[in-house]
Design a protein around this motif. Structure first.
Motif, short mmCIF file in Angstrom:
data_model
loop_
_atom_site.label_atom_id
_atom_site.label_comp_id
_atom_site.label_asym_id
_atom_site.label_seq_id
_atom_site.Cartn_x
_atom_site.Cartn_y
_atom_site.Cartn_z
N ILE A 48 3.37 -40.78 -4.51
CA ILE A 48 2.40 -40.27 -5.48
C ILE A 48 1.06 -40.97 -5.26
CG2 ILE A 48 1.79 -40.21 -7.93
CD1 ILE A 48 4.74 -39.85 -8.57
N ILE A 60 -2.52 -39.30 -4.18
CA ILE A 60 -3.74 -39.52 -4.96
C ILE A 60 -4.85 -40.06 -4.06
CG2 ILE A 60 -4.77 -40.89 -6.82
CD1 ILE A 60 -2.08 -40.72 -8.27
N TRP A 103 -5.37 -35.99 -11.99
CA TRP A 103 -4.01 -36.50 -12.18
C TRP A 103 -3.83 -37.10 -13.57
CZ3 TRP A 103 -0.41 -35.31 -8.68
CH2 TRP A 103 -0.85 -34.96 -7.40
N GLY A 135 -1.29 -35.05 -15.85
CA GLY A 135 -0.14 -35.92 -16.10
C GLY A 135 0.07 -36.17 -17.58
N ALA A 191 2.27 -40.30 -12.27
CA ALA A 191 1.02 -39.86 -11.64
C ALA A 191 -0.18 -40.27 -12.48
CB ALA A 191 1.05 -38.34 -11.46
N CYS A 226 -0.33 -48.56 -7.36
CA CYS A 226 0.88 -47.95 -7.92
C CYS A 226 1.98 -48.98 -8.10
CB CYS A 226 1.36 -46.79 -7.05
SG CYS A 226 2.40 -47.28 -5.65
#
Length: 473
Positions: free
Chosen positions: A74, A78, A91, A95, A138, A384
């Protein structure tokens, strides 16, 4: 609008987004399991209810751990996103919208299927939970990945992250204040102070609406800053995503330390409401803890930029752990004393925003560390890691919470009077002793392996800029 005023409004919009985001995070990470154990399964067959709670808890644990392998991809997607609205905002908004709808659905028995057709319910639960988790991830990755896109200066990042964290602390703790008043206000049955399914659904809808509104404000009010250093010469391929995470040693060790810390802190945070319902026997007092945490949390975050000018991030981390361990000792001795429990729980919450910011800043700085070491820049892939670790810690914690609630009898229609002394001791071991061990272990890992300091990051940025100039001469 002047540049200075525009920057102020941009930071406010960003804080609105993180405010709503932590409202959602608290609903999912802390209060959803309380709904599952106290309200989702309440038949006359206690054994069947315990079995269903165990299955749901296992599904959550398995799905969240499995979904961890999706999060880096993910982040990679991005990183490669290019739209007229920027890399991150689409996103965040999409999201938020999908995650809010699916979470509200999870706060129901899906039209009575939990009783009439348990197998179908469990299948639908797994599908909806997975969709919710993917879109929430996300959004989570996109929101916090915006920080290195706003500035290369560590201090400026600290200011931006501090304002964002003020919003998130306020959002996360506001839920602590309103959860039981909202649930009980909309409930038709008080259920020993734990409310009923109608009240919990209303709570989910209100919280999801707040999270979505915050995402929309962030989308309209922020703008990414373009920089030559943000333009990768080579894109990271899907097969190389995990290499970014494993070869960036500072990112990896920070993640491990944060995971161990997160397990310890989440156990306590998720058990707080259980403590007030099943030990003290008065869930309404829990809102007082929310008010306390809002005040001290905002104070701690506001002081972060000042503290980092006087003390290093490492010293802040160590000092925060010491305070949290001392707080757990006080909390353990509280028993049914509301005042002492509030002091212990409040003191435990005080340093958590500081540790979050220390971790976030170190992970953010690891973007340039990885860029220098690996030769390409991976903002969202690196950033992330923090939500990925939060999810892993949350998944394991949810399993611990669900199984412990079954083990000690804190399920269904149980009240504080039903909890025996042996069961209370088991509960205290899980809630207090285990977290102390985990917090101390996290400190040893951080001290031994994390070496990316503020001064080291400044040197790395300077070297990157020199290389970029040489390439473009």
């Amino acid at each position: 609008m002047s540049e200075k005023k525009s920057a102020v409004w941009s930071r406010i919009a960003y804080a609105c987004g993180t405010f709503g985001h932590d409202v959602f995070y608290a609903m999912l990470g802390t209060y959803f399991m309380i709904f599952v154990t106290s309200n989702l399964f309440r038949s006359d067959d206690a054994t069947r209810d315990a079995y269903m709670i165990g299955i749901v808890t296992t599904i959550i644990l398995v799905l969240r751990i499995a979904e961890l392998f999706i999060d880096p991809f993910i982040g990679n997607i991005i990183d490669k996103t290019k739209t007229r609205w920027g890399r991150f905002k689409p996103w965040v908004i999409v999201g938020a919208f999908v995650a809010a709808i699916t979470l509200a659905l999870l706060f129901t028995d899906m039209g009575g299927l939990a009783v009439t057709n348990p197998t179908l319910y469990l299948v639908l639960f797994a599908i909806v939970y997975f969709i919710m988790d993917v879109f929430y991830s996300a959004k989570d990755v996109a929101i916090w990945s915006m920080i290195p896109a706003l500035s290369f200066d560590s201090h400026e990042r600290e200011v931006t992250a501090t304002i964002a964290r003020i919003g998130s602390v306020f959002g996360g703790q506001l839920i602590t204040v309103i959860v039981m008043p909202v649930v009980l206000f909309f409930s038709l049955n008080q259920n020993g102070g734990a409310g009923d399914p109608t009240g919990w659904l209303a709570f989910a809808c209100i919280g999801g609406g707040i999270a979505t509104l915050g995402a929309i404000i962030l989308g309209f009010g922020t703008k990414e800053q373009e920089s030559a250093l943000r333009e990768n010469k080579t894109d990271t391929s899907a097969k190389d995503v995990f290499k970014v995470l494993t070869q960036n040693d500072q990112l990896l060790w920070m993640a491990i330390a944060y995971l161990v810390y997160g397990l310890g802190s989440n156990i306590v945070n998720n058990f707080n409401l259980y403590y007030f319902i099943y030990v003290i026997g008065d869930a309404t007092k829990f809102s007082i803890l929310g008010i306390i945490n809002v005040v001290i949390g905002l104070l701690a975050v506001a002081l972060f930029p000042v503290l980092t000018t006087k003390f290093s991030r490492r010293k802040l981390f160590f000092s925060s752990i010491i305070i949290m361990v001392a707080a757990l000792a006080i909390y353990f001795m509280a028993g049914t004393n509301v005042t002492l429990a509030l002091v212990g729980a409040g003191l435990f919450a005080l340093p958590q925003p500081l540790i979050f910011l220390v971790v976030l800043m170190t992970i953010t700085d690891s973007v340039e560390y990885g860029q220098l070491k690996l030769g390409h820049r991976d903002e969202a892939v690196c950033l992330c890691v923090r939500p990925l670790i939060d999810k892993l810690a949350g998944a394991v914690t949810s399993g611990i919470i669900g199984m412990t609630a079954i083990w000690v009898g804190m399920t269904g229609n149980a009240t504080a009077a039903d909890i025996t002394a042996p069961d209370l001791l088991k509960f205290q071991i899980i809630m207090f002793a285990a977290p102390i061990v985990l917090l101390i272990l996290a400190t040893f890992i951080y001290r031994a392996k994390v070496t990316l300091t503020e001064s080291e990051h400044a040197r790395i940025v300077e070297e990157l800029e020199e290389r970029w100039e040489e390439i473009n001469v």
